[in-house]
Scaffold this motif. Sequence first.
Motif, mmCIF file in Angstrom:
data_model
loop_
_atom_site.group_PDB
_atom_site.id
_atom_site.type_symbol
_atom_site.label_atom_id
_atom_site.label_comp_id
_atom_site.label_asym_id
_atom_site.label_seq_id
_atom_site.Cartn_x
_atom_site.Cartn_y
_atom_site.Cartn_z
ATOM 1 N N SER A 295 -4.373 0.343 8.854
ATOM 2 C CA SER A 295 -5.727 0.550 8.339
ATOM 3 C C SER A 295 -6.122 2.026 8.427
ATOM 4 C CB SER A 295 -6.712 -0.312 9.132
ATOM 5 O OG SER A 295 -6.431 -1.684 8.974
ATOM 6 N N ALA A 296 -5.770 2.656 9.550
ATOM 7 C CA ALA A 296 -6.080 4.077 9.686
ATOM 8 C C ALA A 296 -5.325 4.900 8.656
ATOM 9 C CB ALA A 296 -5.730 4.545 11.104
ATOM 10 N N ALA A 297 -4.071 4.536 8.421
ATOM 11 C CA ALA A 297 -3.286 5.263 7.418
ATOM 12 C C ALA A 297 -3.878 5.086 6.027
ATOM 13 C CB ALA A 297 -1.837 4.781 7.449
ATOM 14 N N VAL A 298 -4.302 3.863 5.707
ATOM 15 C CA VAL A 298 -4.911 3.610 4.399
ATOM 16 C C VAL A 298 -6.210 4.387 4.255
ATOM 17 C CG1 VAL A 298 -6.008 1.844 2.962
ATOM 18 C CG2 VAL A 298 -3.829 1.368 4.067
ATOM 19 N N GLY A 299 -7.018 4.422 5.333
ATOM 20 C CA GLY A 299 -8.262 5.182 5.280
ATOM 21 C C GLY A 299 -8.013 6.661 5.047
ATOM 22 N N SER A 300 -6.991 7.192 5.730
ATOM 23 C CA SER A 300 -6.647 8.603 5.536
ATOM 24 C C SER A 300 -6.212 8.864 4.099
ATOM 25 C CB SER A 300 -5.538 9.002 6.507
ATOM 26 O OG SER A 300 -5.137 10.341 6.282
ATOM 27 N N LEU A 301 -5.424 7.968 3.540
ATOM 28 C CA LEU A 301 -4.987 8.140 2.153
ATOM 29 C C LEU A 301 -6.154 8.047 1.191
ATOM 30 C CD1 LEU A 301 -1.672 6.044 2.162
ATOM 31 C CD2 LEU A 301 -1.889 8.525 2.017
ATOM 32 N N GLN A 302 -7.092 7.154 1.464
ATOM 33 C CA GLN A 302 -8.276 7.037 0.590
ATOM 34 C C GLN A 302 -9.105 8.311 0.619
ATOM 35 O OE1 GLN A 302 -10.059 3.469 2.188
ATOM 36 N NE2 GLN A 302 -9.066 2.159 0.646
ATOM 37 N N ARG A 303 -9.264 8.893 1.819
ATOM 38 C CA ARG A 303 -10.033 10.137 1.907
ATOM 39 C C ARG A 303 -9.320 11.260 1.157
ATOM 40 N NH1 ARG A 303 -10.714 8.056 7.117
ATOM 41 N NH2 ARG A 303 -8.993 9.310 7.929
ATOM 42 N N ARG A 304 -8.018 11.337 1.294
ATOM 43 C CA ARG A 304 -7.276 12.374 0.581
ATOM 44 C C ARG A 304 -7.360 12.166 -0.931
ATOM 45 N NH1 ARG A 304 -1.359 12.760 2.990
ATOM 46 N NH2 ARG A 304 -1.258 14.323 1.303
#
Length: 329
Positions: A295-304
């Motif tokens: 989930s944290a990785a997905v959130g980081s990708l969404q922000r990028r």
Amino acid sequence: MAATAHPPVAPVEPAGGLVRLLEADPELGAALEPDRRDEARRRIVARVVDVSDGVWDPRRDTAEDSVWGAIVLDGLLLHDLELTDTRASELIGPGDAFDPREPGLQESVVPVSTEWSVLEPTRLALLDRAFALSAARWPEVVGELHGRTAARAFRLSVQMAICQLPRVELRLMLALWHLAERFGRVGPEGVTLPLPLSHRLLGQVVGARRPTVTLALTRLHQAGLVERLDGVWRLHGHAPGELGELRTLAQARRRPAERPRAAQGAPLSATDREQLRQRVHERVAALSAVFEEQSAAVGSLQRRAEEVRARSADLRARVARDRDRDGRG
């Protein structure tokens, strides 16, 4: 009625490219009586071919119409079946029997293709008309070949069942033990699996993408179940216990009315229930940690992605302004 006496036959001396098959693969004659086994060992021969590492085209070595099968005497083959951009892989090793003609491939309505690769230098015994004639007096040998073909089909069925499991960690753990049953070596520190299994290849075995496999193997390594040293996989623990736990959990998830009669045996003891509960809690905690990381990785990708979109919109606006200014000039 007296048995028909066969006249004595001089033993066959293998010529170049031939091998006495029961000397190369003694288990083929396991069902024969000792005296018949000795004669079969002298008489049954097969043509052999050696193939080197890399992509292998079976048609190159089995072009004759009389070749209908092959046995791996030594080495390791990889059989890939490709559908669109997805591959499913099967490892074929010593003792395995297969049909290099791949009957049914051309008639399949599903657009699949296959590819063979040699992972380790491999020696094959080709089964053809000459072999069939030399083995005709020993049907037990042909029966053993059919048994090996059936065993290969069963292993593929097990692999298909493993691919249906929802958790990639469980798929990998069971797939590795499934391979270890044939290729593993038991040692004081666990069961070693000396196979060239990359993360990509393991993904093709269990039906998962390489990044997912890498993450799942990391979790299994952290749990002390799997490790890789110098290219060799090592498994810890005991496969029967893991499989028994899997069956117990699967039965516990069914509604009572759906449970098969065979599963309604003696109830678990209090100690067994507590141990099972503890293992379930540990698995849930591990999977929760994986979910949080993902989930944290997905959130980081969404922000990028949002940042990239914003930069792209700003760049388009600047280009539009420059074009408008150039047009007015």
